[in-house]
Design an enzyme around this catalytic site. Structure first.
Site, PDB file in Angstrom:
ATOM      1  CD1 TRP A 128     -31.130 -11.735  29.439  1.00  0.00           C
ATOM      2  CD2 TRP A 128     -32.862 -10.383  29.893  1.00  0.00           C
ATOM      3  NE1 TRP A 128     -31.070 -10.680  28.567  1.00  0.00           N
ATOM      4  CE2 TRP A 128     -32.122  -9.834  28.823  1.00  0.00           C
ATOM      5  CE3 TRP A 128     -33.999  -9.715  30.337  1.00  0.00           C
ATOM      6  CZ2 TRP A 128     -32.484  -8.634  28.210  1.00  0.00           C
ATOM      7  CZ3 TRP A 128     -34.349  -8.530  29.725  1.00  0.00           C
ATOM      8  CH2 TRP A 128     -33.598  -7.996  28.677  1.00  0.00           C
ATOM      9  CG  ASP A 208     -39.730 -11.657  30.163  1.00  0.00           C
ATOM     10  OD1 ASP A 208     -40.225 -11.327  29.071  1.00  0.00           O
ATOM     11  OD2 ASP A 208     -38.526 -11.484  30.445  1.00  0.00           O
ATOM     12  CE  LYS A 243     -34.288 -12.450  22.138  1.00  0.00           C
ATOM     13  NZ  LYS A 243     -32.937 -12.529  22.565  1.00  0.00           N
TER      14      LYS A 243
HETATM   15  C1  LMR Z   1     -29.810 -12.600  25.284  1.00  0.00           C
HETATM   16  O1  LMR Z   1     -30.111 -12.957  26.429  1.00  0.00           O
HETATM   17  O2  LMR Z   1     -28.790 -12.987  24.709  1.00  0.00           O
HETATM   18  C2  LMR Z   1     -30.734 -11.683  24.548  1.00  0.00           C
HETATM   19  O3  LMR Z   1     -31.925 -11.545  25.248  1.00  0.00           O
HETATM   20  C3  LMR Z   1     -30.094 -10.410  24.176  1.00  0.00           C
HETATM   21  C4  LMR Z   1     -29.991  -9.440  25.298  1.00  0.00           C
HETATM   22  O4  LMR Z   1     -30.476  -8.332  25.149  1.00  0.00           O
HETATM   23  O5  LMR Z   1     -29.381  -9.770  26.343  1.00  0.00           O
END
Ligand code: LMR
Length: 393
Positions: A128, A208, A243
């Site tokens: 991420w 996480d 989520k």
């Molecule tokens: C995503 O990865 O799309 C979500 O976790 C939203 C974000 O805050 O990036």
């Protein structure tokens, strides 16, 4: 002095939301930001959450401050889901606090690790994007290892090598389930290898968990994390309800600290409280209070779990449909998506192909090739596969 600042590029994912909104084509497809959508393309408020919010409005008689640790009953109501009901020994070494979303919990985890002397965090990539941003912003160094193999499975050898090669007091950040952005999770056997490697306590794990219940099931999705927690002396856990309760904009998260000894917890939590106070002072209450009410009411809890089941089944169906279309899009290995979990999958598409999908077909996805599986439904999946075939053919 403010005129010394140079413009920063906007967050790519958030910029994509704006681009999608500005596109006037009625048949555009949003596979960008990670929110769940129904088969009609909506992101409704959970029935259990709506009902809990009604109770909250009726019952709440004060909005006075709660403190940096937030709603303790919310934090404790989640514990059986995250850590299981059985292990009393483990539970005595855990304390938690509420945070603004899972992001707040990740930030606290990284900042607390820094406070305890960590200088470097090992991160499987791709990850991420905000993970690395947070680590840099807190002032720690990021060291990367490959999260995935080319065949669409997890590269546990790379994670094990990172742990093996890490210095004393370094940190590794692992996604608990439904890996963002790849959807590729460690198997239980791989989690056992990771637990073995982490058991000595040289490397501190930050786990996480942002998507519990959206992969294989509530228990299944944290089985690996629990395997690690049962073996390691210390760990930090970031948890998101954004989520799995659909509370995205309400920012509902929790941060748990697993200490070597129960006696270590007061010092650890006092540092986490001080960091929270300096960052956001206190977390927002509403969403966490709604989750607490839902979890404390057997009927609402059942409704919530049923809603999660529906979401998970729908996403598994989308994955099966994409896998079955593998022969229509040679070269992308859509078959692998059926074995992966959660909202996301990564398609090995080039920048030009992603731009053509957007411009020629109205398909919006992250520049990394990540798609949000939940953006697909019975009304658009065939068109999506045809668009993929067009740009890859
Ligand atoms: C995503 O990865 O799309 C979500 O976790 C939203 C974000 O805050 O990036």
């Amino acid at each position: 002095m403010l005129n010394r600042l140079t413009p920063q590029s906007p967050d790519a994912l958030l910029a994509l939301i704006k681009m999608y909104a500005a596109d006037e084509r009625a048949d555009k497809i949003d596979l960008g930001v990670g929110v769940y959508r129904t088969d009609s393309g909506d992101t409704p408020v959970f029935r259990a959450v709506k009902a809990a919010e009604r109770v909250l409005v009726e019952q709440q008689d004060s909005k006075s401050y709660l403190g940096p640790e937030g709603d303790h009953a919310f934090v404790h109501a989640l514990i059986p889901y995250v850590f299981g009901r059985a292990d009393g020994g483990l539970l005595r070494r855990i304390e938690g606090m509420q945070t603004p979303g899972g992001t707040g919990a990740v930030r606290l985890a990284v900042a607390l690790a820094k406070e305890a002397g960590a200088t470097r965090i090992h991160l499987g990539t791709p990850s991420w994007p905000n993970h690395a941003q947070i680590v840099h912003d807190v002032g720690l160094e990021v060291a990367t290892f490959d999260h995935a193999c080319e065949d669409g499975t997890a590269n546990v050898a790379a994670a094990l090598a990172a742990i093996e090669g890490a210095g004393e007091g370094e940190v590794i950040l692992l996604h608990g389930c439904c890996h963002n952005p790849t959807g590729i999770d460690y198997t239980q056997a791989q989690w056992e290898q990771l637990a073995e490697a982490l058991a000595g306590g040289k490397v501190l794990p930050i786990l996480d968990i942002a998507y519990q219940g959206l992969g294989q099931g509530m228990e299944e999705d944290v089985a690996g994390v629990r395997t690690v927690l049962a073996r390691v002396p210390e760990a930090l856990v970031a948890y998101s309800c954004d989520k799995n309760f659909g509370l995205y904009r309400d920012r509902v998260g929790a941060f748990y600290m697993l200490a070597r000894e129960t006696e270590d917890l007061p010092a650890i939590t006092s540092n986490a409280n001080a960091l929270a106070r300096a960052n956001w002072s206190m977390p927002p209450d509403h969403g966490a209070a709604a989750v607490r009410i839902a979890l404390q009411d057997a009927g609402l809890e059942k409704t919530w779990l049923e809603e999660l089941d529906e979401m998970r089944q729908r996403m598994r169906q989308v994955r099966r449909t994409l896998a079955a279309a593998d022969n229509r899009v040679p070269g992308l290995n859509l078959r692998a998506l059926e074995q992966q979990n959660g909202l996301f999958a990564m398609l090995p598409l080039g920048k030009d192909q992603i731009a053509r999908l957007r411009e020629d077909h109205g398909v919006y996805m992250a520049g990394s090739g990540r798609i949000n599986i939940a953006g697909l439904h019975s009304g658009n999946i065939d068109r999506f596969v045809a668009a993929l075939a067009d740009v890859t053919g």
